[in-house]
Motif scaffolding. Structure first.
Motif, PDB file in Angstrom:
ATOM      1  N   ASP A  34       0.816  -1.216   0.000  1.00 54.96           N
ATOM      2  CA  ASP A  34       0.000   0.000   0.000  1.00 54.96           C
ATOM      3  C   ASP A  34       0.852   1.270   0.000  1.00 54.96           C
ATOM      4  O   ASP A  34       0.398   2.337   0.405  1.00 54.96           O
ATOM      5  N   TRP A  35       2.103   1.156  -0.466  1.00 54.52           N
ATOM      6  CA  TRP A  35       2.984   2.314  -0.583  1.00 54.52           C
ATOM      7  C   TRP A  35       3.009   2.832  -2.008  1.00 54.52           C
ATOM      8  O   TRP A  35       2.694   2.099  -2.940  1.00 54.52           O
ATOM      9  N   ARG A  36       3.384   4.103  -2.170  1.00 55.75           N
ATOM     10  CA  ARG A  36       3.551   4.673  -3.498  1.00 55.75           C
ATOM     11  C   ARG A  36       4.765   5.590  -3.492  1.00 55.75           C
ATOM     12  O   ARG A  36       5.226   6.025  -2.435  1.00 55.75           O
ATOM     13  N   ILE A  37       5.309   5.871  -4.656  1.00 60.58           N
ATOM     14  CA  ILE A  37       6.436   6.785  -4.786  1.00 60.58           C
ATOM     15  C   ILE A  37       6.223   7.664  -6.006  1.00 60.58           C
ATOM     16  O   ILE A  37       5.640   7.219  -7.004  1.00 60.58           O
ATOM     17  N   ASN A  38       6.642   8.901  -5.920  1.00 61.41           N
ATOM     18  CA  ASN A  38       6.543   9.830  -7.038  1.00 61.41           C
ATOM     19  C   ASN A  38       7.905  10.501  -7.196  1.00 61.41           C
ATOM     20  O   ASN A  38       8.380  11.170  -6.280  1.00 61.41           O
TER      21      ASN A  38
END
Length: 300
Positions: A256-260
């Motif tokens: 449930d992690w994200r990176i931008n």
């Protein structure tokens, strides 16, 4: 975490940077017909929502009185607004689908050449040759490849080359001004950039990379040359990061992690010399709270 211990900040310290970062947004709001009272309504609701959910005391229920104390908004108004929910910028279906397909085309070994650049694709092809149809089907089978192709051709995201193959157009990376896709990324990217900078200000040590190289007192010719060069470097960095992320995702367990990872380039003529010393030239690795300082030196 919001509200956690970090450097002690005086509210008056925020006035100048807040006015500076909001100025371009206020200009856009005025052009878009969003008046100050309309913005105030959005901010009032957002203040209540953030105070309600991000500043909860351990083992204590959040009360209207505490939210009112934190925000300066009258308790009756807090009671009315609580639970209204913060403004949500959901990903439009067309944006999500387009981004996934473009990312696959830019990163997958099946659709890129030995140099890592995306291959020109025929609309259809026999196995095992790559094609636009196979590209779309590798990402989604909910929409016919021909329908997506017609949409992309109409939007100018792809064009035909001399051999009637499909190639990614520059407009695929620069959405049409005012389009749903561009406005979505306006909110997403600015949110993440500001969130990274705020996390660094609030923390005892910088957590996120948030830095910039900047030079003042340049001629227009040099400024344009540096802008063009920076664009090329930025695209190479983004393409490389995308390829590596795409490959890593193939074996990653869902979470449930994200990176931008974002890069920006900006140039302007400075008409107000109060914001830049006349003739000053400086290179600086610092933007907001940096992880370290890399001075590029100064020249006259």
């Amino acid at each position: 975490m919001p509200g956690s211990k970090g450097p002690t900040l005086n509210g008056s310290q925020m006035h100048a940077p807040l006015a500076w970062l909001l100025r371009p947004l206020v200009r856009l709001l005025i052009r878009s017909g969003i008046t100050f009272p309309a913005l105030a309504d959005i901010l009032r609701e957002l203040y209540v929502n953030v105070a309600e959910h991000d500043f909860v005391l351990p083992d204590k229920a959040q009360t209207d009185s505490r939210v009112s104390l934190l925000t300066g908004i009258h308790r009756k108004e807090v009671s009315r607004l609580r639970g209204a929910g913060a403004p949500v910028n959901a990903v439009p279906a067309t944006v999500s689908r387009t981004s996934l397909i473009l990312a696959h085309w830019l990163a997958s070994k099946d659709f890129t050449g030995p140099d890592g650049h995306p291959l020109p694709l025929p609309r259809t092809a026999e196995e095992p040759a790559p094609s636009f149809e196979k590209l779309v089907e590798a990402v989604t089978r909910d929409v016919r490849p021909r329908a997506i192709l017609d949409e992309w051709l109409d939007r100018g995201l792809v064009v035909h080359d001399a051999e009637d193959r499909l190639v990614i157009a520059e407009t695929a990376f620069t959405p049409q001004p005012g389009s749903e896709r561009q406005l979505y990324y306006l909110g997403r990217n600015l949110h993440d950039h500001i969130a990274a900078a705020v996390a660094n200000v609030e923390g005892n040590s910088p957590r996120f990379l948030e830095r910039a190289m900047h030079y003042d007192g340049l001629s227009q010719v040099l400024a344009e040359q540096l802008e063009e060069r920076s664009r090329g470097l930025a695209m190479e960095a983004l393409l490389t990061a995308n390829r590596e992320a795409h490959e890593a995702c193939q074996t990653d367990e869902p979470g449930d992690w994200r990176i931008n990872f974002g890069i920006y380039v900006y140039a302007e003529q400075v008409t107000d010399r109060r914001s830049s010393e006349p003739g000053a030239r400086a290179a600086d690795g610092e933007a907001g709270p940096p992880e370290g300082r890399d001075d590029g030196g100064a020249s006259s």
